[in-house]
Design a protein around this motif. Structure first.
Motif: not given
Length: 223
Positions: A13-17
């Protein structure tokens, strides 16, 4: 109960954001990764609002599924839940209906998929929030698992699109007449539907799995 997948999921999720969010923080339409409809100057502000509130929802829901937070910090869990519903899902979902309807890249099917996702996301989250307010916590948990599945569908949407492009590539000449743009459009539209429907099916499987006592199997007809 341990959840070894929570750490990797939070990382994804953090990489996506980190990849998706920065272009919209400048509030400059030229930086948008999604094509904008020039007929509607308010398309971009709606899109930015949807993305920012969606970011709140993604971060908050990643915290909500953390068992330690729920068990050791119940007050923080409740406040994070309110942020998820009122500061994430509610505004992001409402804006998502308009953004989905104005989307330029997909055709009618893709627009319908995005709008339907936003409506279903709002509905299941409302049911979960109402159950929590009525202290029906088992029901609350089931509805919020569904809400989590729909919230994270945006993350797997990109993966589905890439997989579909690869799967459809051998049919580029036979089915799409060599039109690469038509192939990508088909993959994008199918990916929109698959991303949230498959996630929701997995959520239903998880809910039913939790309802069945360990070691118990459905009765089978005797031969």
């Amino acid at each position: 109960m341990k959840r070894p997948w929570i750490g990797p999921l939070a990382f994804v999720v953090l990489v996506f954001l980190a990849f998706s969010l920065p272009p919209y923080l400048s509030f400059t339409p030229d930086n948008s990764r999604l094509p904008l409809d020039p007929r509607y100057p308010w398309h971009f502000p709606l899109l930015v609002g949807h993305i920012l509130f969606g970011t709140v929802a993604l971060i908050a829901c990643s915290m909500q599924i953390w068992p330690w937070l729920r068990q050791k910090r119940p007050a923080l869990h409740r406040w994070t839940g309110r942020v998820y519903v009122l500061g994430g899902v509610l505004p992001a979902g409402i804006l998502g209906i308009f953004v989905g309807a104005l989307a330029v890249t997909p055709g009618f099917s893709g627009k319908a998929g995005n709008v339907t996702l936003a409506i279903v996301w709002l509905f299941v989250t409302y049911r979960g929030f109402r159950a929590a307010r009525a202290a029906r916590y088992a029901e609350h948990r089931r509805w919020m698992i569904r809400s989590f599945a729909l919230c994270t569908s945006i993350v797997v949407n990109r993966l589905w699109t890439v997989l579909l492009i690869v799967a459809l590539s051998p049919m580029l000449d036979s089915q799409f007449g060599g039109d690469q743009d038509a192939l990508i459009k088909q993959a994008v539209e199918a990916g929109i539907w698959l991303s949230w429907i498959v996630n929701l099916l997995i959520a239903e499987w998880w809910i039913e799995r939790a309802r069945t006592p360990k070691g118990r199997r459905p009765a089978l007809a005797q031969a």
